[in-house]
Scaffold this active site. Structure first.
Site, PDB file in Angstrom:
ATOM      1  CD  GLU A   1      -0.441  80.335  26.266  1.00 23.00           C
ATOM      2  OE1 GLU A   1      -1.181  79.555  27.244  1.00 23.00           O
ATOM      3  OE2 GLU A   1      -0.118  80.151  25.355  1.00 23.00           O
TER       4      GLU A   1
ATOM      5  CB  CYS B   1      -1.641 104.838  21.803  1.00 21.86           C
ATOM      6  SG  CYS B   1       0.241 104.763  21.001  1.00 21.86           S
TER       7      CYS B   1
END
Length: 364
Positions: free
Chosen positions: A113, A139
């Site tokens: 964050e 991916c």
């Protein structure tokens, strides 16, 4: 999904230096690291297990990969690629003011964050009204970012979007080596860690824009994103899992053989959807770009879909598996290699742990 008005205004990449990165475990500088360099750090383990150097390249086809200097943040990588993509798009009349969305789509992030997209957004000096967030799907993050952006553009919510990603595989490879050496790994442990030792680093960025933004004839338009098909086989989510190793760093464990079999099976199902929605056959596809995992994966995927290897553009041998960046970076390099084929009928094929598959159709 089909798109009628979404075009790829720009696609750019970023790579670490190609200079040799000697002693990569302790090196603070980035550079090219061969598979033999990695195995040199595993020399004692190889001796104990009676293994010979060359195993990583033999199993994966990967001769080398690149790492950034220690401490390089994913946002830095994504920002460099993003700046290059914005410069390309500006030549076609697409500016920062047109961007209605920024998506950061890498596996690697600066921190939990805030969203790494916030760092990239500030660094690129994008408009304050442009939303920005992280999208994570192993991916397939970049491919999913493209689809999300395309839907927003096609439906008229925004005129253009920027998708970026920055992956730094150095910490994962370094921590995997340390874990194997200090943990007195077995042959089985090494086998499940091989995939982690093939990871590389790089960045990619793409600007997608609505047809109405281009002041040019139809024949001069940049490639169009025609559509996308996606499928999942989430019963296989246990085949590749990565997490932080306490405070030491990231680790990943992969059943490569099972992942290959399940991945190709899922790709066949997705390919059937792709052909039905695009009307393309294997013979119609002029250029293939795949997510770069390894040579065995490449052969099995192309053979399984009936696609000629000559139409593929491989980068895995020298760049390794760069996570979410592999597919767009390889696409960018293919255009640099043959600019005249940028409008060729192209299939972007991605498979990611989870297990998920995405196939995107591109044509001028």
């Amino acid at each position: 999904m089909r798109f009628e008005s979404v075009h790829i205004a720009a696609v750019a990449h970023d790579l670490p230096p190609a200079d040799p990165g000697q002693g990569f475990l302790a090196a603070k500088v980035g550079g090219r690291v061969t598979s033999l360099d990695v195995e040199a750090e595993l020399a004692d383990l190889y001796a104990r297990l009676r293994l010979h150097p060359g195993r990583i390249e033999l199993m994966s086809g990967i001769r080398e990969r690149r790492f950034y200097a220690a401490g390089t943040r994913p946002s830095e990588i994504a920002t460099r690629a993003g700046a290059r993509a914005l410069a390309q798009a500006r030549d076609l009349g697409i500016t920062r003011e047109h961007l209605g969305q920024l998506v950061f789509s890498a596996v690697c992030r600066d921190f939990l964050e805030p969203a790494t997209a916030s760092v990239v957004h500030h660094a690129l000096e994008l408009e304050h009204r442009a939303p920005r967030f992280d999208l994570s799907n192993a991916c397939l993050g970049f491919a999913d970012g493209m689809v999300l952006a395309a839907n927003l553009i096609e439906t008229g919510v925004i005129p253009a979007a920027l998708v970026v990603a920055g992956e730094d595989g150095g910490p994962l490879v370094r921590e995997t080596v340390r874990h194997l050496v200090e943990g007195e790994a077995s042959r089985k442990d090494l086998k499940r860690a091989i995939a982690s030792l093939t990871i590389g680093s790089g960045g990619a960025a793409m600007v997608l824009a609505h047809r109405s933004l281009f002041d040019m004839d139809q024949a001069d338009l940049p490639p169009r994103l025609w559509g996308a098909n996606r499928r999942a086989a989430t019963e296989h989510n246990v085949l590749c899992q990565g997490d932080t190793n306490g405070s030491a760093g990231p680790l990943m464990e992969t059943d490569s053989e099972a992942l290959l079999v399940a991945g190709v099976a899922l790709a066949r199902e997705t390919w059937s959807d792709f052909q039905a929605s695009t009307g393309w056959t294997a013979d119609d596809v002029e250029r293939v770009i795949t997510h770069q995992v390894g040579s065995a994966h490449r052969r099995a995927l192309l053979d399984g879909l009936g696609l000629e290897t000559a139409r593929d553009f491989p980068t895995v041998e020298t760049l390794g598996n760069i996570g979410s960046v592999s597919l767009p970076l390889t696409y960018a390099l293919s255009i640099e290699d043959e600019p005249e084929r940028s409008g060729a009928r192209t299939a972007l094929l991605g498979i990611g742990s989870g297990l998920n598959c995405a196939m995107l159709a591109v044509q001028r």
